[in-house]
Motif scaffolding. Structure first.
Motif, PDB file in Angstrom:
ATOM      1  N   ASP A 131       0.828  -1.211   0.000  1.00 56.43           N
ATOM      2  CA  ASP A 131       0.000   0.000   0.000  1.00 56.43           C
ATOM      3  C   ASP A 131       0.863   1.262   0.000  1.00 56.43           C
ATOM      4  O   ASP A 131       0.530   2.259  -0.646  1.00 56.43           O
ATOM      5  N   LEU A 134       2.138   1.676  -3.434  1.00 61.61           N
ATOM      6  CA  LEU A 134       1.033   2.139  -4.280  1.00 61.61           C
ATOM      7  C   LEU A 134       0.873   3.653  -4.194  1.00 61.61           C
ATOM      8  O   LEU A 134       0.697   4.327  -5.211  1.00 61.61           O
ATOM      9  N   ILE A 135       0.954   4.187  -3.002  1.00 63.44           N
ATOM     10  CA  ILE A 135       0.842   5.645  -2.820  1.00 63.44           C
ATOM     11  C   ILE A 135       1.926   6.366  -3.622  1.00 63.44           C
ATOM     12  O   ILE A 135       1.674   7.400  -4.234  1.00 63.44           O
ATOM     13  N   LYS A 138       1.197   5.650  -7.769  1.00 65.50           N
ATOM     14  CA  LYS A 138      -0.114   5.903  -8.366  1.00 65.50           C
ATOM     15  C   LYS A 138      -0.109   7.218  -9.140  1.00 65.50           C
ATOM     16  O   LYS A 138       0.315   8.250  -8.649  1.00 65.50           O
ATOM     17  N   ASP A 139      -0.580   7.137 -10.353  1.00 67.72           N
ATOM     18  CA  ASP A 139      -0.634   8.298 -11.241  1.00 67.72           C
ATOM     19  C   ASP A 139      -2.013   8.306 -11.883  1.00 67.72           C
ATOM     20  O   ASP A 139      -2.314   7.482 -12.740  1.00 67.72           O
ATOM     21  N   SER A 140      -2.858   9.229 -11.472  1.00 66.27           N
ATOM     22  CA  SER A 140      -4.242   9.237 -11.933  1.00 66.27           C
ATOM     23  C   SER A 140      -4.368   9.559 -13.425  1.00 66.27           C
ATOM     24  O   SER A 140      -5.419   9.383 -14.010  1.00 66.27           O
ATOM     25  N   ASN A 143      -3.979   4.953 -17.136  1.00 61.47           N
ATOM     26  CA  ASN A 143      -4.924   3.876 -16.858  1.00 61.47           C
ATOM     27  C   ASN A 143      -4.136   2.577 -16.697  1.00 61.47           C
ATOM     28  O   ASN A 143      -3.944   1.834 -17.647  1.00 61.47           O
ATOM     29  N   LYS A 144      -3.655   2.339 -15.507  1.00 58.50           N
ATOM     30  CA  LYS A 144      -2.865   1.133 -15.218  1.00 58.50           C
ATOM     31  C   LYS A 144      -3.413   0.471 -13.966  1.00 58.50           C
ATOM     32  O   LYS A 144      -4.077   1.098 -13.161  1.00 58.50           O
ATOM     33  N   ASP A 145      -3.071  -0.780 -13.806  1.00 59.45           N
ATOM     34  CA  ASP A 145      -3.458  -1.504 -12.597  1.00 59.45           C
ATOM     35  C   ASP A 145      -2.361  -1.284 -11.551  1.00 59.45           C
ATOM     36  O   ASP A 145      -1.494  -2.123 -11.334  1.00 59.45           O
ATOM     37  N   TYR A 146      -2.392  -0.118 -10.912  1.00 58.07           N
ATOM     38  CA  TYR A 146      -1.336   0.261  -9.980  1.00 58.07           C
ATOM     39  C   TYR A 146      -1.290  -0.633  -8.744  1.00 58.07           C
ATOM     40  O   TYR A 146      -0.230  -0.836  -8.177  1.00 58.07           O
ATOM     41  N   GLU A 147      -2.426  -1.157  -8.338  1.00 60.31           N
ATOM     42  CA  GLU A 147      -2.407  -2.064  -7.180  1.00 60.31           C
ATOM     43  C   GLU A 147      -1.591  -3.307  -7.495  1.00 60.31           C
ATOM     44  O   GLU A 147      -0.804  -3.763  -6.670  1.00 60.31           O
ATOM     45  N   ALA A 150       2.127  -2.294  -7.685  1.00 55.91           N
ATOM     46  CA  ALA A 150       2.671  -2.111  -6.332  1.00 55.91           C
ATOM     47  C   ALA A 150       2.924  -3.454  -5.670  1.00 55.91           C
ATOM     48  O   ALA A 150       3.953  -3.657  -5.015  1.00 55.91           O
TER      49      ALA A 150
END
Length: 180
Positions: A131, A134-135, A138-140, A143-147, A150
């Motif tokens: 987590d 992930l923080i 994360k780039d809004s 469109n990627k599956d950042y979870e 991470a």
């Protein structure tokens, strides 16, 4: 007059940490810890029920110290790769400090419940580390599956951190390619 015990829990943990590092989990035992602390075995049992509980407390403390250092790094100014490098190096240090006991239970004689407890605790702590990663990544805008990314980075860190043979610099290009 009875002996006054001051900071006995801290003494138990300090001695156990030293013995764990020197002799490994398999040779760690309550009698030796108590003897090196200058207390009776029964007195030690007033504080901890088993060597697993002692080792669990050592691992929890090491983890908490690592998380505090990681939190400071994440909040500081700096590049993403520098921050991920700090996380990786802190994880390696934590693993070295608990002599990799947390991650290597294959040579340990434990009950199924004890192994399940360690695995559950480990999974929970690694989810927390994932987590934090992930923080950072994360780039809004994308469109990627950042979870998943991470989680992959966290597991990469654990795998190579456990082995202790790979420096973060060798992982940077791989991580960058996942984030592009």
């Amino acid at each position: 007059m009875p002996k006054t015990l001051i900071n006995i829990k801290e003494d138990i943990l300090m001695v156990a940490r030293q013995l764990l590092h020197e002799e490994g989990y398999g040779r760690l035992n309550i009698r030796t810890i108590a003897a090196k602390c200058g207390i009776a075995t029964g007195t030690l049992y007033n504080y901890y029920k088993s060597k697993q509980e002692i080792v669990g407390e050592i691992m929890r403390m090491e983890w908490c110290m690592m998380v505090r250092r990681v939190d400071q790094a994440v909040k500081s100014d700096g590049h993403l790769m520098d921050k991920l490098g700090i996380i990786y190096n802190e994880l390696r240090t934590m693993m070295d400090n608990v002599h990799n006991v947390w991650f290597d239970t294959s040579n340990i004689d434990m009950s199924k419940n004890e192994l399940n407890s360690i695995k559950s605790h480990k999974d929970e702590l690694l989810k927390g580390l994932s987590d934090k990663i992930l923080i950072l990544i994360k780039d809004s805008e994308r469109n990627k599956d950042y979870e998943l990314i991470a989680d992959v980075i966290c597991k990469l860190f654990v795998l190579y951190g456990y082995e202790g043979k790979v420096e973060f610099a060798r992982l940077q290009d791989i991580i960058k390619s996942m984030l592009v």
